[in-house]
Design an enzyme around this catalytic site. Structure first.
Site, PDB file in Angstrom:
ATOM      1  CG  PHE A 213      -0.340   0.534   2.484  1.00 13.31           C
ATOM      2  CD1 PHE A 213       0.361  -0.299   3.339  1.00 13.31           C
ATOM      3  CD2 PHE A 213      -0.474   1.870   2.813  1.00 13.31           C
ATOM      4  CE1 PHE A 213       0.927   0.193   4.507  1.00 13.31           C
ATOM      5  CE2 PHE A 213       0.090   2.372   3.987  1.00 13.31           C
ATOM      6  CZ  PHE A 213       0.794   1.531   4.832  1.00 13.31           C
ATOM      7  CE  LYS A 214       4.923   1.167   4.836  1.00 19.21           C
ATOM      8  NZ  LYS A 214       4.484  -0.220   5.093  1.00 19.21           N
ATOM      9  CG  ASP A 215       3.734   0.923  -4.605  1.00 16.28           C
ATOM     10  OD1 ASP A 215       4.909   1.302  -4.434  1.00 16.28           O
ATOM     11  OD2 ASP A 215       3.436  -0.237  -4.947  1.00 16.28           O
TER      12      ASP A 215
END
Ligand SMILES: *Cc1c(COP(=O)(O)O)cnc(C)c1O
Length: 484
Positions: free
Chosen positions: A107-109
């Site tokens: 999810f850090k994208d």
């Protein structure tokens, strides 16, 4: 919108400065002085990039809205393969918000694909021409997402620090094989907290700052201590709600519960920000693995990091000092002096206790739950066998907490990583013998489930390893200077 520091109320900075600088000089985190309220109805029909542009423009008020719209279009269209904010039904009233369809499969994208654009624009707005050296402490996913986001960006260099043995083999290879001429990756002996503490120390080291300044270099952060990480994460809470409203699973205005696998408290804090903006968020469930500092904190009001550190199968949540909690404590207490006191106690003694008033507010706004590796594995298998839904080890922790905290409202579990990032642990959880090699495990998982491994992960096997250096936590400042 103005930003202040959690540890010094006299500070006032713009969004651009908060993003360019990362951390306030005295060690506090930048927080918005108030919350923008948005009207829900007009947002419900928007696609992801349009929604992102609206939410971001509420916080990044010194950025041109047209710039934000173009950036959101560029990032959330192609890089996520049209699957930004994908909400998958799991069972009756339970959904998985699959946040891992970006380039590095975590999810850090969502934040780190956008952050480089926000940083470059911030420097322009501030008329800054120096080189920015971005320091990243990572428990696995942030490092790769930052490397991918900032690769070959002009005027920016990146140094990533991850704990030795603290990541999955796939996560390690994702970082060690990263291409780009402006990047360096270091393994740090110790655990994530050692790496994070070393990086925080580098940020507040005046000597290092002066030495770098002499070379025309200034430090910045891509960790979730940077406000630029938080703002983009607010968007997908709205997106999930909008999809449920569209499907008729919730009447607009009625609450939806969210359960978030938590480490540094950034992802779940974004959900709390969404609620402050007017999104009908019901229960916000904080899910921890065996490093359950936060579960205990929400139960007792006492934060105690003096405990055994467990290396678990959900390594991105192996954290004892959750940085973003400081922001929440500032918002709930409204007092920089109180936050400063707690953080001094934490640094000095490893623990602090919040006031009864703050504790009551915490308990009103959050529920919490935790899972051991064995419990998370059982949950992962249950979701697969009962619902035909395959998730990763971090998401499995959240599914367990979500099951325990389920009320009447729809429950959205934030799914934070692709199961193929942790193929050995996932296979084992499913009751299968896992091959020792991660790539063989990836194939076995494909065969077993019929799900396809993301090409970005399967392709790692062919990539040459570029970064092999191992350092001590005390060497972080030194190697940082060498990057400058
Ligand atoms: C970073 C991460 C988390 C924890 O998110 P925080 O914002 O640090 O709480 C959970 N799951 C995965 C897969 C992650 O990469």
């Amino acid at each position: 919108m103005e930003y202040t520091s959690t540890r010094d109320a006299s500070r006032r900075v713009s969004a651009a400065l908060a993003i360019a600088q990362g951390l306030s000089d005295e060690g506090g985190l930048f927080v918005p002085v108030s919350f923008p309220r948005v009207e829900l109805a007009p947002l419900l029909g928007l696609d992801y990039p349009a929604l992102a542009a609206v939410v971001l423009s509420q916080y990044l008020t010194d950025y041109d809205p047209a710039f934000l719209r173009a950036a959101a279009d560029a990032v959330y269209g192609s890089a996520f393969g049209g699957r930004a904010g994908r909400l998958a039904p799991v069972s009756e009233g339970v959904y998985s918000l699959e946040l891992w369809h970006g380039p590095t499969c975590a999810f850090k994208d969502y934040a780190l694909q956008l952050m480089p654009r926000l940083l470059v624009e911030a420097k322009q707005l501030l008329h800054r021409t120096e080189t920015t050296l971005v320091l990243v402490a990572t428990s696995g996913d942030t490092g790769k997402a930052a490397l991918a986001g900032y690769q070959d960006l002009e005027g920016v260099r990146v140094a990533v620090f991850y704990p030795t043995g603290g990541t999955s083999e796939i996560q390690r290879l994702q970082m060690a094989t990263q291409e780009g001429n402006n990047l360096a990756v270091f393994a740090v002996r110790g655990n994530f907290d050692d790496a994070q503490t070393g990086v925080k120390r580098a940020f507040t080291d005046p000597r290092l700052a002066a030495d770098l300044a002499a070379r025309g270099v200034r430090l910045s952060s891509a960790n979730s201590i940077n406000f630029g990480r938080l703002a983009p994460q607010i968007v997908y809470y709205f997106c999930a709600y909008a999809q449920l409203a569209k499907q008729g699973a919730v009447q607009p205005g009625q609450p939806v519960d969210f359960c978030v696998p938590t480490g540094n408290f950034g992802d779940i804090l974004a959900g709390w920000y969404a609620r402050q903006m007017g999104l009908p968020v019901g229960r916000l469930v904080c899910a921890s693995n065996q490093n359950k500092v936060l579960t205990d904190f929400f139960a007792t009001g006492r934060y105690d990091a003096r405990r055994e550190f467990y290396k678990t199968e959900s390594p991105s949540m192996d954290i004892l000092v959750s940085s973003n909690l400081e922001r929440l404590l500032w918002h709930l207490s409204g007092s920089d002096a109180a936050v400063r006191g707690w953080m001094e106690q934490l640094a000095g003694t490893g623990a602090y206790t919040v006031s009864e008033e703050v504790k009551a507010k915490l308990q009103a706004d959050f529920a919490a739950g935790c899972a051991t590796d064995a419990e998370a594995a059982a949950e992962l298998r249950r979701r697969y066998e009962q619902d035909g839904y395959l998730c990763d080890t971090h998401t499995a922790v959240a599914f367990k907490a979500a099951r325990e905290q389920r009320g009447k409202a729809p429950m959205v579990v934030l799914s934070t990583a692709s199961p193929f990032k942790f193929p050995r642990a996932v296979l084992t959880a499913l009751g299968k013998e896992a091959p020792a090699d991660d790539f063989a495990a990836m194939q076995a998982l494909q065969q077993l489930t019929g799900a396809e491994a993301p090409a970005a992960l399967a392709g790692l096997k062919q990539k040459p390893v570029r970064f092999t250096q191992v350092i001590e936590p005390g060497e972080i400042s030194g190697v940082t200077l060498a990057q400058g």
